[in-house]
Design an enzyme around this catalytic site. Structure first.
Site, PDB file in Angstrom:
ATOM      1  N   MET A 164       0.803  -1.224   0.000  1.00  0.00           N
ATOM      2  CA  MET A 164       0.000   0.000   0.000  1.00  0.00           C
ATOM      3  C   MET A 164       0.841   1.283   0.000  1.00  0.00           C
ATOM      4  O   MET A 164       0.304   2.369   0.144  1.00  0.00           O
ATOM      5  CB  MET A 164      -0.957   0.005   1.201  1.00  0.00           C
ATOM      6  CG  MET A 164      -1.907  -1.164   1.242  1.00  0.00           C
ATOM      7  SD  MET A 164      -2.828  -1.328  -0.303  1.00  0.00           S
ATOM      8  CE  MET A 164      -3.468  -2.981  -0.097  1.00  0.00           C
ATOM      9  N   CYS A 165       2.140   1.160  -0.160  1.00  0.00           N
ATOM     10  CA  CYS A 165       3.006   2.346  -0.224  1.00  0.00           C
ATOM     11  C   CYS A 165       2.920   2.987  -1.597  1.00  0.00           C
ATOM     12  O   CYS A 165       2.889   2.296  -2.611  1.00  0.00           O
ATOM     13  CB  CYS A 165       4.464   1.967   0.045  1.00  0.00           C
ATOM     14  SG  CYS A 165       4.843   1.748   1.762  1.00  0.00           S
ATOM     15  N   HIS A 166       2.925   4.316  -1.589  1.00  0.00           N
ATOM     16  CA  HIS A 166       2.955   5.044  -2.852  1.00  0.00           C
ATOM     17  C   HIS A 166       4.400   5.126  -3.345  1.00  0.00           C
ATOM     18  O   HIS A 166       5.307   5.346  -2.546  1.00  0.00           O
ATOM     19  CB  HIS A 166       2.436   6.476  -2.643  1.00  0.00           C
ATOM     20  CG  HIS A 166       1.002   6.531  -2.257  1.00  0.00           C
ATOM     21  ND1 HIS A 166       0.563   6.355  -0.960  1.00  0.00           N
ATOM     22  CD2 HIS A 166      -0.109   6.740  -3.002  1.00  0.00           C
ATOM     23  CE1 HIS A 166      -0.748   6.461  -0.921  1.00  0.00           C
ATOM     24  NE2 HIS A 166      -1.182   6.692  -2.146  1.00  0.00           N
ATOM     25  N   MET A 213       8.101   4.679   5.762  1.00  0.00           N
ATOM     26  CA  MET A 213       8.337   3.301   5.318  1.00  0.00           C
ATOM     27  C   MET A 213       9.651   3.175   4.567  1.00  0.00           C
ATOM     28  O   MET A 213      10.351   2.179   4.686  1.00  0.00           O
ATOM     29  CB  MET A 213       7.168   2.800   4.461  1.00  0.00           C
ATOM     30  CG  MET A 213       5.861   2.649   5.230  1.00  0.00           C
ATOM     31  SD  MET A 213       6.006   1.662   6.746  1.00  0.00           S
ATOM     32  CE  MET A 213       6.569   0.112   6.105  1.00  0.00           C
ATOM     33  N   GLU A 214      10.007   4.200   3.823  1.00  0.00           N
ATOM     34  CA  GLU A 214      11.271   4.170   3.090  1.00  0.00           C
ATOM     35  C   GLU A 214      12.456   4.189   4.047  1.00  0.00           C
ATOM     36  O   GLU A 214      13.447   3.466   3.833  1.00  0.00           O
ATOM     37  CB  GLU A 214      11.338   5.343   2.104  1.00  0.00           C
ATOM     38  CG  GLU A 214      10.429   5.200   0.910  1.00  0.00           C
ATOM     39  CD  GLU A 214       8.930   5.410   1.179  1.00  0.00           C
ATOM     40  OE1 GLU A 214       8.132   5.138   0.274  1.00  0.00           O
ATOM     41  OE2 GLU A 214       8.547   5.833   2.289  1.00  0.00           O
ATOM     42  N   ASP A 267      23.743 -11.035   6.082  1.00  0.00           N
ATOM     43  CA  ASP A 267      24.098 -11.889   4.950  1.00  0.00           C
ATOM     44  C   ASP A 267      25.610 -11.970   4.748  1.00  0.00           C
ATOM     45  O   ASP A 267      26.162 -13.044   4.522  1.00  0.00           O
ATOM     46  CB  ASP A 267      23.437 -11.370   3.672  1.00  0.00           C
ATOM     47  CG  ASP A 267      23.843 -12.179   2.451  1.00  0.00           C
ATOM     48  OD1 ASP A 267      23.663 -13.420   2.475  1.00  0.00           O
ATOM     49  OD2 ASP A 267      24.343 -11.591   1.478  1.00  0.00           O
TER      50      ASP A 267
END
Length: 159
Positions: free
Chosen positions: A74-76, A111-112, A126
């Site tokens: 749902m992120c733009h 969110m970014e 990793d």
């Protein structure tokens, strides 16, 4: 507070931001990777076999921030104007990762920023898992955000 991510059928939707104002927006997120003292020492000395861990993690963070909308449904998609990631440590067993993301747009970059630091931490894992598989990532949190209708936010205390 009304939840806005649901349509009239109660199903998830991407929020319509057409009528929102364009403002300058910034978000800062951070996380940490807890590891053995020797693992951190090898990262800092550049002795990890896969290469320069922090340089690769920095690039991973930038790439992840730019692609956040590709895997958070749902992120733009946003035109990011700045991404910076900084690393620090406690000298023994914790690597700290802080990411700042900026844009000028109709929706925020929280969110970014969270995605950037998460990708950096996963990259550290990793690249170092050959030395240590029990590293712990987190907590990952939003430290601050500026801009937008909801105003500024600053975490009250950092865990």
């Amino acid at each position: 507070m009304e939840l806005t991510h649901f349509n009239e059928q109660g199903r998830a939707r991407m929020v319509d931001i057409s009528d929102k104002e364009v403002t300058s927006r910034t978000a800062v997120a951070q996380t940490k990777v807890t590891m053995n003292q020797e693992t951190l020492a090898q990262i800092k000395a550049g002795k990890i076999g896969k290469g320069d861990v922090l340089a690769v993690a920095q690039v991973a963070a930038v790439m992840a921030a730019k692609k956040t909308a590709d895997w958070i449904p749902m992120c733009h998609p946003l035109p990011l104007t700045g991404i910076n990631v900084v690393f620090s440590d406690n000298g023994t067993d914790e690597l700290y990762i802080e990411g700042t993301v900026k844009t000028t747009g109709k929706t925020g970059v929280e969110m970014e920023a969270l995605t950037a630091v998460s990708a950096a931490a996963l990259t550290v894992y990793d690249m170092c898992k050959v030395l240590q598989k029990d590293m712990v990532i987190g907590p990952t949190l939003l430290v601050s955000k500026t801009g937008g209708k909801s105003g500024d936010y600053q975490i009250s205390s950092n865990p």
